[in-house]
Design a protein around this motif. Structure first.
Motif, mmCIF file in Angstrom:
data_model
loop_
_atom_site.group_PDB
_atom_site.id
_atom_site.type_symbol
_atom_site.label_atom_id
_atom_site.label_comp_id
_atom_site.label_asym_id
_atom_site.label_seq_id
_atom_site.Cartn_x
_atom_site.Cartn_y
_atom_site.Cartn_z
ATOM 1 N N PHE A 57 0.824 -1.211 0.000
ATOM 2 C CA PHE A 57 0.000 0.000 0.000
ATOM 3 C C PHE A 57 0.855 1.257 0.000
ATOM 4 O O PHE A 57 1.973 1.285 0.504
ATOM 5 C CB PHE A 57 -0.956 0.016 1.200
ATOM 6 C CG PHE A 57 -0.285 0.185 2.542
ATOM 7 C CD1 PHE A 57 -0.049 1.450 3.076
ATOM 8 C CD2 PHE A 57 0.119 -0.923 3.280
ATOM 9 C CE1 PHE A 57 0.563 1.607 4.311
ATOM 10 C CE2 PHE A 57 0.734 -0.775 4.514
ATOM 11 C CZ PHE A 57 0.952 0.488 5.032
ATOM 12 N N GLY A 58 0.283 2.298 -0.594
ATOM 13 C CA GLY A 58 0.865 3.632 -0.562
ATOM 14 C C GLY A 58 -0.211 4.601 -0.130
ATOM 15 O O GLY A 58 -1.289 4.648 -0.731
ATOM 16 N N THR A 59 0.047 5.360 0.929
ATOM 17 C CA THR A 59 -1.016 6.183 1.503
ATOM 18 C C THR A 59 -0.521 7.577 1.855
ATOM 19 O O THR A 59 0.646 7.767 2.201
ATOM 20 C CB THR A 59 -1.588 5.497 2.765
ATOM 21 O OG1 THR A 59 -2.724 6.213 3.221
ATOM 22 C CG2 THR A 59 -0.547 5.422 3.880
ATOM 23 N N GLU A 60 -1.407 8.538 1.742
ATOM 24 C CA GLU A 60 -1.125 9.915 2.144
ATOM 25 C C GLU A 60 -1.804 10.243 3.462
ATOM 26 O O GLU A 60 -1.212 10.825 4.363
ATOM 27 C CB GLU A 60 -1.614 10.886 1.067
ATOM 28 C CG GLU A 60 -1.240 12.339 1.322
ATOM 29 C CD GLU A 60 0.236 12.618 1.094
ATOM 30 O OE1 GLU A 60 0.832 13.362 1.897
ATOM 31 O OE2 GLU A 60 0.788 12.087 0.109
ATOM 32 N N TYR A 61 -3.070 9.851 3.590
ATOM 33 C CA TYR A 61 -3.847 10.199 4.780
ATOM 34 C C TYR A 61 -4.331 8.981 5.566
ATOM 35 O O TYR A 61 -5.116 9.130 6.488
ATOM 36 C CB TYR A 61 -5.043 11.063 4.383
ATOM 37 C CG TYR A 61 -4.639 12.348 3.723
ATOM 38 C CD1 TYR A 61 -3.946 13.323 4.435
ATOM 39 C CD2 TYR A 61 -4.919 12.590 2.383
ATOM 40 C CE1 TYR A 61 -3.555 14.508 3.832
ATOM 41 C CE2 TYR A 61 -4.529 13.770 1.775
ATOM 42 C CZ TYR A 61 -3.849 14.730 2.503
ATOM 43 O OH TYR A 61 -3.463 15.887 1.895
ATOM 44 N N GLY A 62 -3.869 7.777 5.196
ATOM 45 C CA GLY A 62 -4.159 6.606 6.006
ATOM 46 C C GLY A 62 -5.238 5.688 5.472
ATOM 47 O O GLY A 62 -5.342 4.541 5.906
ATOM 48 N N PHE A 63 -6.070 6.154 4.519
ATOM 49 C CA PHE A 63 -7.166 5.305 4.066
ATOM 50 C C PHE A 63 -6.661 4.107 3.267
ATOM 51 O O PHE A 63 -7.218 3.001 3.380
ATOM 52 C CB PHE A 63 -8.163 6.114 3.231
ATOM 53 C CG PHE A 63 -9.386 5.324 2.827
ATOM 54 C CD1 PHE A 63 -10.206 4.764 3.791
ATOM 55 C CD2 PHE A 63 -9.695 5.126 1.498
ATOM 56 C CE1 PHE A 63 -11.328 4.033 3.432
ATOM 57 C CE2 PHE A 63 -10.811 4.402 1.125
ATOM 58 C CZ PHE A 63 -11.635 3.852 2.089
ATOM 59 N N ALA A 74 -5.847 -1.727 2.858
ATOM 60 C CA ALA A 74 -4.890 -2.831 2.786
ATOM 61 C C ALA A 74 -5.076 -3.790 3.959
ATOM 62 O O ALA A 74 -4.997 -5.020 3.798
ATOM 63 C CB ALA A 74 -3.462 -2.281 2.764
ATOM 64 N N GLU A 75 -5.323 -3.254 5.131
ATOM 65 C CA GLU A 75 -5.570 -4.109 6.293
ATOM 66 C C GLU A 75 -6.870 -4.880 6.132
ATOM 67 O O GLU A 75 -6.985 -6.035 6.538
ATOM 68 C CB GLU A 75 -5.589 -3.254 7.563
ATOM 69 C CG GLU A 75 -4.221 -2.711 7.934
ATOM 70 C CD GLU A 75 -4.265 -1.734 9.105
ATOM 71 O OE1 GLU A 75 -5.381 -1.222 9.390
ATOM 72 O OE2 GLU A 75 -3.222 -1.505 9.719
ATOM 73 N N ARG A 76 -7.840 -4.234 5.522
ATOM 74 C CA ARG A 76 -9.122 -4.903 5.251
ATOM 75 C C ARG A 76 -8.903 -6.072 4.285
ATOM 76 O O ARG A 76 -9.469 -7.157 4.464
ATOM 77 C CB ARG A 76 -10.087 -3.869 4.646
ATOM 78 C CG ARG A 76 -11.555 -4.206 4.734
ATOM 79 C CD ARG A 76 -12.364 -3.089 4.088
ATOM 80 N NE ARG A 76 -13.779 -3.184 4.345
ATOM 81 C CZ ARG A 76 -14.410 -2.547 5.306
ATOM 82 N NH1 ARG A 76 -13.731 -1.757 6.112
ATOM 83 N NH2 ARG A 76 -15.719 -2.687 5.475
ATOM 84 N N ALA A 104 -2.024 -4.579 -4.666
ATOM 85 C CA ALA A 104 -1.573 -3.214 -4.402
ATOM 86 C C ALA A 104 -2.769 -2.302 -4.167
ATOM 87 O O ALA A 104 -3.754 -2.344 -4.908
ATOM 88 C CB ALA A 104 -0.740 -2.693 -5.572
ATOM 89 N N VAL A 105 -2.663 -1.481 -3.123
ATOM 90 C CA VAL A 105 -3.685 -0.477 -2.798
ATOM 91 C C VAL A 105 -2.982 0.867 -2.728
ATOM 92 O O VAL A 105 -2.050 1.044 -1.944
ATOM 93 C CB VAL A 105 -4.366 -0.782 -1.449
ATOM 94 C CG1 VAL A 105 -5.446 0.253 -1.162
ATOM 95 C CG2 VAL A 105 -4.941 -2.187 -1.427
ATOM 96 N N GLU A 111 5.108 9.848 0.587
ATOM 97 C CA GLU A 111 6.148 8.922 1.015
ATOM 98 C C GLU A 111 6.185 7.653 0.166
ATOM 99 O O GLU A 111 7.046 6.803 0.370
ATOM 100 C CB GLU A 111 5.955 8.576 2.495
ATOM 101 C CG GLU A 111 6.170 9.785 3.398
ATOM 102 C CD GLU A 111 6.329 9.415 4.858
ATOM 103 O OE1 GLU A 111 5.697 8.439 5.291
ATOM 104 O OE2 GLU A 111 7.099 10.092 5.564
ATOM 105 N N ALA A 112 5.267 7.517 -0.779
ATOM 106 C CA ALA A 112 5.292 6.380 -1.705
ATOM 107 C C ALA A 112 5.903 6.765 -3.042
ATOM 108 O O ALA A 112 6.097 5.909 -3.909
ATOM 109 C CB ALA A 112 3.883 5.847 -1.913
ATOM 110 N N ARG A 113 6.224 8.045 -3.188
ATOM 111 C CA ARG A 113 6.673 8.534 -4.492
ATOM 112 C C ARG A 113 7.972 7.867 -4.951
ATOM 113 O O ARG A 113 8.111 7.472 -6.113
ATOM 114 C CB ARG A 113 6.864 10.057 -4.426
ATOM 115 C CG ARG A 113 7.201 10.697 -5.774
ATOM 116 C CD ARG A 113 6.077 10.446 -6.766
ATOM 117 N NE ARG A 113 6.426 10.881 -8.096
ATOM 118 C CZ ARG A 113 5.956 11.985 -8.672
ATOM 119 N NH1 ARG A 113 5.130 12.761 -8.003
ATOM 120 N NH2 ARG A 113 6.291 12.304 -9.887
ATOM 121 N N GLU A 114 8.923 7.713 -4.034
ATOM 122 C CA GLU A 114 10.201 7.131 -4.421
ATOM 123 C C GLU A 114 10.050 5.668 -4.831
ATOM 124 O O GLU A 114 10.693 5.213 -5.772
ATOM 125 C CB GLU A 114 11.205 7.274 -3.273
ATOM 126 C CG GLU A 114 11.641 8.713 -3.047
ATOM 127 C CD GLU A 114 12.571 8.857 -1.857
ATOM 128 O OE1 GLU A 114 13.794 8.932 -2.081
ATOM 129 O OE2 GLU A 114 12.081 8.886 -0.714
#
Length: 797
Positions: free
Chosen positions: A134-140, A145-147, A182-183, A195-198
């Motif tokens: 997963f790649g997240t900005e605000y946690g959703f 992904a946990e779901r 992938a989410v 933080e997923a950009r790289e």
């Protein structure tokens, strides 16, 4: 079945007892058995009693009660080491228990409803491994992904590795993964989470390996309000396919938080997994224990999960305020000290705020809590400057008030909160609501609930004190929340405390939201009406109801519900950082960073509202204070490398911020290199030149010196309003000329209206000046600019 005497004789013979000893054993058994049965019964009842106290999240009682010699040997002796031994069966990835950081590969190794035996026992040799990325900005994205992980683990034959793209900036070898899900969300104008950009850049490079043996599925999250809806997820999907991976389930593009759509997609994913011929640990020869061990991670750099505490060196007002309606904007300057943080013009500064004390105190009053009770610090909370380890495995505990101040979003309720409130309505109220709705009756005729425009169903205005007529009165600190058990669904007395509470008002039970029907005006009949209304909202109107409402509004509306405090906290969103375009250049000051912040104050539902971060910076942050910040890269909003390239910038209001950075960078670069500087054109708009002309003297000085071609639009300074798009159209000849010379065109600011209007003005200019100008050719020309990265936007809703 053998009878008692024969069994008794057989046991005696088996132990080789002589006859003289058999009578002693017989009478010991006769008298001892009832005592033993009573003890076992008492112990069983004690086990069956649910432990809802907060301490239940922090200890495994079986381990505590076991003799020392029987307890598993731990690698450490500290409290954190003890917490690591909590079996995964006690954690639900979608519950508050999951907030306890799980350093193992999957935090979601349980089902949604019941503990998984597999989770507590660890992976089995017969399990196949699935990677959920997963790649997240605000946690959703992480929640989804946990779901996904929980649903897969519930199938019973898989072990899931939960992988955060942020932890793999240098790449992640997926070639050994049999199946990857992938989410990922999409930010702004189609870019990956900060933080997923790289990781995404690495996956798109030649360094990413071929994936001929990997199957994959993608859940793309986004917002249809943006042009590049779900762009990042779509790019992941196509890139994985390009690398040779085989799609085993179709990609889903999810608008906002459409959980029903996600669950439908997830059902298809779990079914499709069954058809894949995945090898188990036993078949691959991998070591089973390795899958349960946490992967070694590097110490975190300064970033969203580990912000740097910079010192505030300036908070400067930029507007002349003559009335309450005047716009207020401030310049904030922060010293980054020896952090080594670097930024480029176009980047943003992430700022973590604190909720204002008044909002927290009001919520505590509704909760009936003083705020001193300890609660776990959620796993997604950033690392504070006073923490020793860069990435502690287990978060510390915080007083409830501190957690509400710094960890939780008190403004944007999740749909889960409504479901939780309904589930904890008294049983009679739930039954009545289901009966009413099943008969086609709605509570709209009998209950006054504030709607989106701030008026009640009967036409009356919402009162300014925040109380909705739905309850005719609300809880307060004395009677708002019960610390004990309930009696028949209601408190047994009128002071908000249950008869099971101790004399000092405390109880060993988990605090429960408990609005006393007698003391606060929420009668049993009103509670029934609330439950009916709530069920109706859950069926048809969740998004419309939650729009503009804060957490306290929802709790007021459904004051008859009594969820446990911990469950309530699990339904709150993280308090997110706010991103502000950087309005300075490190060529001017190598360790300082400046941002331009519009102070937000407004009225919604008849109540005064404030922007959390903007008022935090303006009203509660003093020079010398420290604030947690980080640099959010924005590589899709960059100056041309050649100083001689012309630039055209459109930025009304605080949209000016990055262009101030652009100008400082170019002017300092030109001064140090003596190279020819390309023309710089700026379109700036605000209300009046004497009220909110941001950095007006500096802009005017650059214009007077011939360093900047400046067009201003003061919308309220004349009878007819004028905006930046109007100035753009009138100077179309200059714009076309510079575009022909290779100019880069930039837009920053409001996406809802301004950005679209500016684009239409730009298309008009292109169409008017093209030889074969028509709408289609103009669109193609603009798309070519976009592909050449000569048309860049940094816009937001």
């Amino acid at each position: 079945m053998p009878n008692g005497p024969s069994v008794y004789s057989s046991l005696c013979d088996g132990f080789g007892l002589e006859k003289q000893h058999r009578s002693k054993l017989f009478w010991a058994t006769v008298f001892g058995t009832p005592v033993l049965l009573w003890a076992l019964s008492s112990r069983s009842k004690a086990k069956q009693k649910p432990d809802t106290h907060i301490n239940a999240f922090f200890k495994d009682k079986s381990a505590v009660r076991a003799p020392l010699a029987q307890q598993p040997k731990r690698k450490g002796t500290g409290f954190h080491s003890f917490l690591k031994e909590i079996p995964q069966a006690h954690r639900d990835a979608t519950s508050f228990g999951a907030f306890l950081k799980d350093p193992a590969s999957v935090a979601a190794a349980v089902t949604n409803n019941a503990p998984s035996q597999q989770a507590s026992a660890g992976p089995k040799a017969s399990d196949a491994v699935i990677a959920v990325l997963f790649g997240t900005e605000y946690g959703f994205s992480k929640e989804v992904a946990e779901r996904v992980a929980a649903a897969i683990m519930a199938c019973g034959s898989y072990w899931v590795k939960l992988l955060d793209m942020a932890d793999h900036a240098d790449g992640l070898d997926l070639s050994n993964e049999q199946a990857v899900i992938a989410v990922c969300s999409t930010q702004g104008d189609g870019v990956a989470p900060t933080e997923a950009r790289e990781f995404c850049d690495w996956l798109g490079s030649d360094a990413a390996p071929a994936l001929p043996s990997t199957s994959f599925a993608v859940c793309a999250l986004g917002d249809k309000s943006y042009v590049h809806f779900c762009a990042c997820g779509k790019q992941l999907d196509s890139r994985l396919e390009f690398l040779g991976a085989k799609r085993f389930a179709d990609r889903i593009d999810v608008h906002k938080e459409d959980l029903p759509a996600i669950d439908r997609w997830l059902s298809g994913v779990t079914s499709a997994l069954q058809a894949l011929q995945l090898q188990t640990f036993q078949e691959t020869g991998d070591i089973v224990g390795d899958a349960a061990e946490p992967a070694a991670t590097k110490p975190k750099r300064w970033g969203k999960s580990r912000p740097f505490y910079g010192q505030v060196v300036a908070v400067e007002g930029l507007c002349n305020l003559a009335s309450g309606d005047d716009k207020d904007t401030i310049r904030v300057e922060v010293d980054l000290g020896e952090s080594g943080l670097q930024y480029t013009p176009g980047d943003a500064l992430g700022v973590y705020p604190l909720n204002c004390n008044q909002a927290v105190e009001e919520l505590l009053q509704v909760l009936g809590q003083e705020g001193q009770q300890k609660v776990p610090c959620p796993s997604w909370h950033y690392q504070d400057h006073d923490e020793q380890a860069p990435s502690p495995d287990i978060p510390r505990q915080l007083p409830l008030k501190e957690a509400l101040v710094k960890c939780y979003d008190l403004r944007s309720p999740k749909p889960d909160l409504l479901q939780l409130l309904f589930e904890h309505m008294p049983a009679p109220a739930q039954a009545a609501s289901k009966h009413a709705n099943s008969n086609g009756h709605s509570s709209h005729d009998t209950i006054a609930l504030s709607n989106r425009n701030g008026h009640h169903a009967d036409g009356s205005n919402t009162s300014m004190n925040g109380k909705s007529q739905i309850s005719n009165g609300y809880s307060n600190a004395a009677n708002g929340y019960n610390l004990g058990a309930e009696t028949n669904g209601y408190s047994s007395d009128g002071n908000g405390k249950d008869s099971h509470s101790s004399q000092n008002g405390n109880s060993s039970e988990e605090p429960v939201i408990h609005v006393d029907g007698h003391a606060d005006g929420t009668s049993q009949s009103e509670t029934h009406l609330q439950a009916t209304e709530l069920q109706h909202i859950l069926q048809d109107e969740v998004e419309a109801y939650l729009d503009k409402r804060h957490i306290i509004d929802v709790l007021h509306d459904f004051s008859g519900s009594r969820p446990p405090l911990v469950a309530l906290l699990s339904c709150l969103r993280p308090l997110q950082p706010r991103l502000y375009s950087i309005s300075s250049s490190q060529l001017e000051h190598p360790t300082h960073v400046q941002i331009t912040v519009a102070v937000v104050k407004y009225v919604a539902l008849g109540k005064n509202r404030i922007g959390v971060t903007s008022t935090f910076l303006k009203e509660r942050m003093q020079v010398g204070d420290h604030v947690p910040v980080y640099v959010a890269k924005n590589p899709d909003f960059r100056l041309p490398k050649d100083l001689g390239t012309p630039i055209i910038m459109v930025g009304p209001g605080t949209g000016l911020a990055p262009f101030r950075s652009f100008m400082q960078e170019r002017l300092h670069s030109q001064q140090s290199s003596n190279l020819q500087l390309g023309q710089s054109v700026l379109y700036f708009g605000c209300r009046r030149s004497d009220q909110d002309y941001l950095y007006g003297p500096q802009l005017q000085q650059w214009a007077d010196e011939g360093r900047l071609t400046l067009f201003t639009a003061f919308s309220r300074q004349q009878a007819q309003k004028v905006y930046v798009q109007d100035r753009l159209r009138k100077s179309g000849k200059l714009v076309w000329q510079l575009l022909q010379e290779g100019a880069h065109f930039y837009v920053c600011g409001d996406a809802a209206h301004m950005a679209g209007s500016v684009e239409q003005a730009l298309l008009h200019i292109i169409q008017h000046h093209q030889d074969n100008g028509d709408a289609q050719n103009a669109e193609q020309y603009l798309e070519a600019l976009r592909q050449q990265k000569r048309y860049q936007r940094d816009v937001w809703f």
